[in-house]
Write an enzyme that holds these catalytic residues in place. Structure first.
Site, short mmCIF file in Angstrom:
data_model
loop_
_atom_site.label_atom_id
_atom_site.label_comp_id
_atom_site.label_asym_id
_atom_site.label_seq_id
_atom_site.Cartn_x
_atom_site.Cartn_y
_atom_site.Cartn_z
N ASN A 145 2.92 5.89 -8.29
CA ASN A 145 1.83 6.56 -7.59
C ASN A 145 2.33 7.75 -6.78
O ASN A 145 3.50 7.79 -6.41
CB ASN A 145 1.16 5.56 -6.64
CG ASN A 145 -0.03 4.88 -7.29
OD1 ASN A 145 -0.69 5.45 -8.15
ND2 ASN A 145 -0.29 3.65 -6.87
N CYS A 166 -3.06 3.57 -14.49
CA CYS A 166 -3.45 2.85 -13.28
C CYS A 166 -4.13 1.59 -13.78
O CYS A 166 -4.86 1.65 -14.78
CB CYS A 166 -4.44 3.69 -12.48
SG CYS A 166 -5.26 2.80 -11.15
N TYR A 240 -11.58 3.04 -4.75
CA TYR A 240 -11.02 4.05 -3.84
C TYR A 240 -12.10 4.99 -3.28
O TYR A 240 -11.84 5.71 -2.32
CB TYR A 240 -9.93 4.86 -4.53
CG TYR A 240 -8.62 4.08 -4.59
CD1 TYR A 240 -7.64 4.24 -3.62
CD2 TYR A 240 -8.41 3.13 -5.58
CE1 TYR A 240 -6.47 3.51 -3.64
CE2 TYR A 240 -7.24 2.39 -5.62
CZ TYR A 240 -6.28 2.58 -4.64
OH TYR A 240 -5.12 1.84 -4.66
C1 G6P Z 1 -4.34 -0.86 -7.09
C2 G6P Z 1 -4.05 0.56 -7.46
C3 G6P Z 1 -2.58 0.80 -7.60
C4 G6P Z 1 -1.87 0.41 -6.33
C5 G6P Z 1 -2.19 -1.01 -5.94
C6 G6P Z 1 -1.68 -1.27 -4.53
O1 G6P Z 1 -4.11 -1.68 -8.17
O2 G6P Z 1 -4.69 0.94 -8.65
O3 G6P Z 1 -2.38 2.16 -7.87
O4 G6P Z 1 -0.48 0.54 -6.49
O5 G6P Z 1 -3.58 -1.26 -5.94
O6 G6P Z 1 -1.42 -2.61 -4.33
P1 G6P Z 1 -0.62 -3.09 -3.03
O7 G6P Z 1 -0.50 -4.56 -3.20
O8 G6P Z 1 0.71 -2.38 -3.05
O9 G6P Z 1 -1.44 -2.68 -1.86
MN MN Z 2 -3.82 2.87 -9.25
#
Ligand code: G6P
Ligand code: MN
Length: 417
Positions: A145, A166, A240
């Site tokens: 990311n 993603c 998001y």
């Molecule tokens: C989602 C997003 C990813 C991100 C993740 C964060 O799946 O699409 O891009 O990396 O959430 O997860 P976390 O457990 O690191 O907050």
């Molecule tokens: Mn993502």
């Protein structure tokens, strides 16, 4: 046989890829899995665990580990990148600094996401440029990311083959499965926008449009955005979009929280790595399910299958626009439905742009293109322009104060500035 390299293999997500390889072992002749990381301690832990895990899965592959990027990339057919430059320590700064100004503080969205891009893009360009030499036919599968900005930087500044992903691309399938109990294969939809700034429409089940009741049930699974709002939009925004449609509420909530998401992940990782390091353990730790990125390996190996076996597959990928979204420049990397096979991916033309979202998509792309240029050139003026273009920052009073603070907080990781 296939050489599959994982860059950032010390990440707790790595075993998911093995899981998926085991499920597809009849289709995918993976001979070697090469684990690469700069963090030797985590790399050793994951090497040990992956060997135990592969044996348990009955996955007959050679698992190797290296701290040499050249060795890792040499002759690789696929290179999965999942790095976090500066680790979660820097993520927490990305979250906290903007929040001090009552601005969104998030790892990929807003000013924090821009700093993550600045730290990451030079490292990813280095990987891609090495691939031009060491594995010119190979495919870079990017999960690092912010994947939209990373993919745009690599496509604009190198010749490496890259597909940016993603897990969000299959969220609507996951939602439909959870809400209606239907398998993925039966669910289709149009997907339009950018990474973490996208909208899905025209959902069908076995080719028939969903009913209003089904739409609501699927939409209700996206619990970050208000259901009444989604019904009004008539299309389902990425989770998001909470940062854009509920900005004040979310900022207040996250400011009041005892910990940021990054701090929570840091705590979680203590248990996760302790479990991985336990030599009697060959199961994925339960705490892993509390991470947001779950499911990404399914998409990654789906891509490998489509390319390696030349199976036409419809997938959501980050690719250069080249006309898919009419109001964006050709060079803009967009996240849209694509047809994937041996030739790579072909973006499917977006026929219907939901009426109220093209301005947001265009504004965020405007920010992203400036941010990518700032990241590559180390240009503070472009950094300021990028923040001025960002709908979640925009005001000069913020930009003026944020810029020196963000640069200072990241100075160890910004050789380009
Ligand atoms: C989602 C997003 C990813 C991100 C993740 C964060 O799946 O699409 O891009 O990396 O959430 O997860 P976390 O457990 O690191 O907050
Ligand atoms: Mn993502």
């Amino acid at each position: 046989g296939m050489k599959f390299t994982i860059v950032g293999a010390g990440s707790s997500y790595t075993p998911e890829l093995l899981d998926e390889m085991a499920m597809r072992k009849e289709q995918l002749p993976v001979k070697e899995v090469m684990l690469y990381d700069i963090d030797e301690k985590r790399l050793n832990i994951m090497e040990g665990f992956c060997k135990r895990f592969a044996e348990k899965l009955g996955l007959d592959v050679e698992i190797r580990a290296t701290t040499s990027l050249d060795k890792a990339l040499y002759g690789a057919d696929f290179v999965d990148t999942q790095i976090r430059v500066g680790g979660n320590r820097q993520r927490v700064k990305d979250e906290k600094i903007p929040l001090q100004y009552d601005l969104v503080g998030q790892e990929t969205t807003g000013a924090g996401g821009m700093m993550k891009a600045f730290r990451t893009i030079p490292v990813m360009l280095d990987v891609a440029r090495k691939m031009e030499e060491l594995s010119p036919e190979g495919w870079l599968i990017n999960y690092t990311n912010p994947t939209g900005l990373v993919t745009e930087a690599v496509t604009r500044y190198t010749k490496a083959n890259i597909a940016g992903f993603c897990s969000g691309g299959i969220f609507p399938k996951m939602w439909a499965k959870r809400a209606l109990g239907i398998p993925y294969e039966q669910v289709q939809y149009d997907y339009m926008g950018l990474n973490h700034m996208n909208f899905i429409s025209n959902i069908t089940i076995n080719g028939r449009p969903v009913t209003e009741a089904e739409f609501e049930k699927i939409a209700a699974q996206n619990d970050d955005v208000d259901l009444e709002l989604i019904k009004l939009l008539g299309v389902i925004p990425s989770p998001y979009l909470q940062w854009y449609y509920h900005t004040n509420e979310k900022v207040a909530k996250f400011k009041a929280a005892p910990k940021t998401r990054g701090e929570y992940v840091q705590d979680l990782e203590k248990d996760v790595y302790a479990a991985y390091a336990d030599e009697t353990n060959c199961d994925k730790p339960e705490a892993l399910a509390k991470r947001g990125g779950g499911g990404y390996s399914e998409v990654a190996m789906g891509f490998v299958n489509a390319v390696y076996n030349n199976v036409d597959t419809k997938m959501v990928v980050n690719v250069p626009n080249n006309g898919a979204i009419s109001f964006l420049p050709d060079s803009a990397v967009v996240e849209v439905g694509c047809l994937v096979n041996k030739t790579g991916m072909q973006a499917l033309h977006v026929t219907e742009v939901p009426s109220m979202c093209w301005g947001l998509v265009a504004a965020v792309k405007n920010y992203e293109q400036l941010a990518v240029e700032a990241a590559v050139e180390g240009d503070v003026r472009k950094m300021k322009l990028a923040l001025l273009a960002h709908p979640l920052v925009r005001q000069w009073e913020y930009v003026e104060k944020l810029v020196p603070e963000l640069l200072e907080a990241n100075k160890e990781y910004l050789p380009q500035f």
